[in-house]
Scaffold this motif. Structure first.
Motif: not given
Ligand code: URA
Length: 429
Positions: A103-105, A293-299, A304-313
């Motif tokens: 999320l922060v990324a 910044v609107d943090v909730r919007a990125a959830l 945030a999910m796209d960053k998660w997917t990239a980070m896990i891969r």
């Protein structure tokens, strides 16, 4: 043969007699312990003397510096973006790092989460992520830098080069009843975080039965000590004091907590997990100079999910693969109707540990599938016979001991004053 500058017995005696340790003695004892010259039993005696007689702010600062000097320091200055990290003092169901780092990324701040494994009733971030098929915790320093530059978030094992004195000392404290000690906790956490080289750091200091700090006053002192250590070392540091009287979210256990984290990244998930993730993200971004910044919007919009997917891969995990599920479950039902006023974090953490989610010794394996699902949280109304908890494990012979630790863990119809209204209790900047 090297002539040692001091004798460990004299250093122990200084602290045993309630006197502050001089700087040169601190430097020597940490270095000599790392080299194996000071024996475990001598360090254990010193840790107990510190536990009983405390340390002043200057002693803690110097002890922390000596622990940092026992190993390497990482350097993120070559990155094109600033860094901001979070550290939790440990709790039950605390999966926040998983949604928080990606999320922060999203907001172009790099998150270097160098994490550990769980010991005792509190879970470890690496154990949780290892429930994802293929995911690997070990990265070299070059790989960490590349992933931070390319994706902006990395959660991986802290290498053995960072504060090696702490690795030895923490294992020793764990077996000598000297963990729960403000100078030792503060120096342990901050030596690793300062050596890691992050520019900003938000500390999530847990308060309540599932935390090291059971009361607010001690938690404040720990938070203030760590914030001062960070600032003195040039790290922008602040702390949130957050409730750990009941587990965070509705799941405790490795694969179960990954599932809940993914729900949060998909814009859902339990409100306490979402609120704490957002509060910590806002604070990490504030320290990095980003306030609008609107943090909730990125959830909610999938960034945030796209960053998660990239980070896990990037760490060989398959974010699409189904998570493992336990072979056996056992349900605990509400014995009466009313408002659930207590669901004790420590008892649930111990039960989850006994089901196989945690380890008693650092070399023990953990079960990815083991843990506990909560069907109600303090403040919710339940009816007699409603499911309250579901216990998960692959080894059903563990149910009996887990159920024993849940005796007295919940109350229905008690005093609602003890139910926290908000997950964040205080902020210390
Ligand atoms: N976490 C740490 O890293 N060290 C402690 O002493 C306690 C919690």
């Amino acid at each position: 043969m090297t002539v040692e500058a001091f004798d460990a017995v004299d250093v122990i005696a200084t602290k045993r007699d309630g006197k502050p340790l001089p700087k040169d003695q601190i430097d020597w004892v940490i270095d000599a312990y790392t080299r194996g010259v000071v024996a475990d039993e001598q360090m254990a005696a010193l840790a107990m003397a510190i536990f009983l007689n405390d340390m002043g702010p200057e002693e803690i600062a110097h002890w922390t510096q000596a622990m940092i000097a026992s190993g390497e320091r990482m350097d993120f200055s070559s990155l094109s973006r600033t860094t901001s990290d979070k550290h939790s003092t440990g709790g039950v169901g605390d999966k926040i790092t998983l949604p928080l780092a990606p999320l922060v990324a999203v907001f172009d701040v790099a998150v270097p989460q160098l994490s550990g494994r769980g010991l005792g009733h509190t879970g470890g971030t690496l154990d949780k992520l290892e429930a994802i098929p293929g995911w690997q915790a070990g990265l070299s320093n070059e790989e960490i830098l590349t992933q931070l530059e390319d994706i902006g978030a990395v959660i991986c094992a802290a290498g053995s080069g960072l504060a090696p004195a702490d690795k030895k000392l923490y294992a020793l404290r764990d077996t000598t009843a000297t963990v729960d000690c403000i100078p030792l906790i503060a120096s342990s956490i901050m030596s690793k975080k300062i050596a890691e080289g992050t520019a900003g750091l938000v500390l999530d200091v847990k308060v309540g039965s599932g935390a090291f700090m059971k009361d607010l006053e001690k938690a404040r002192r720990l938070a203030r000590t760590m914030v001062d250590l960070g600032k003195a070392a040039g790290v922008e540091t602040s702390a949130l004091l957050t409730d750990m009287s009941t587990p965070l979210g509705l799941t405790v256990g490795n694969a179960l907590e990954v599932r809940e984290s993914v729900e949060v990244l998909a814009g859902g998930g339990p409100s306490d997990v979402v609120d704490l993730t957002v509060a910590l993200a806002e604070e990490m971004l504030r320290l990095a100079g980003k306030t609008d910044v609107d943090v909730r919007a990125a959830l909610n919009d999938g960034r945030a999910m796209d960053k998660w997917t990239a980070m896990i891969r990037a760490q060989h995990g398959d974010p699409e693969a189904p998570l493992p599920v336990a072979k056996d479950t056992e349900v605990v039902f509400a014995p009466e109707s009313g408002v659930l006023t207590k669901l004790d974090a420590l008892s649930v953490g111990v039960a989850s540990w006994r089901l196989g989610a945690g380890r008693a010794r650092k070399e023990d394996p953990v079960q990815a599938v083991a843990g506990i699902e909560l069907h109600a949280k303090p403040g919710d109304t339940v009816a007699a016979g409603d499911p309250l908890l579901t216990l998960h494990t692959d080894t059903p012979e563990r149910f009996e001991r887990a159920l024993e630790s849940l005796v007295g863990a919940y109350e229905i119809g008690g005093d609602t004053d003890s139910v926290a209204d908000s997950i964040v209790l205080e902020t210390i900047t």
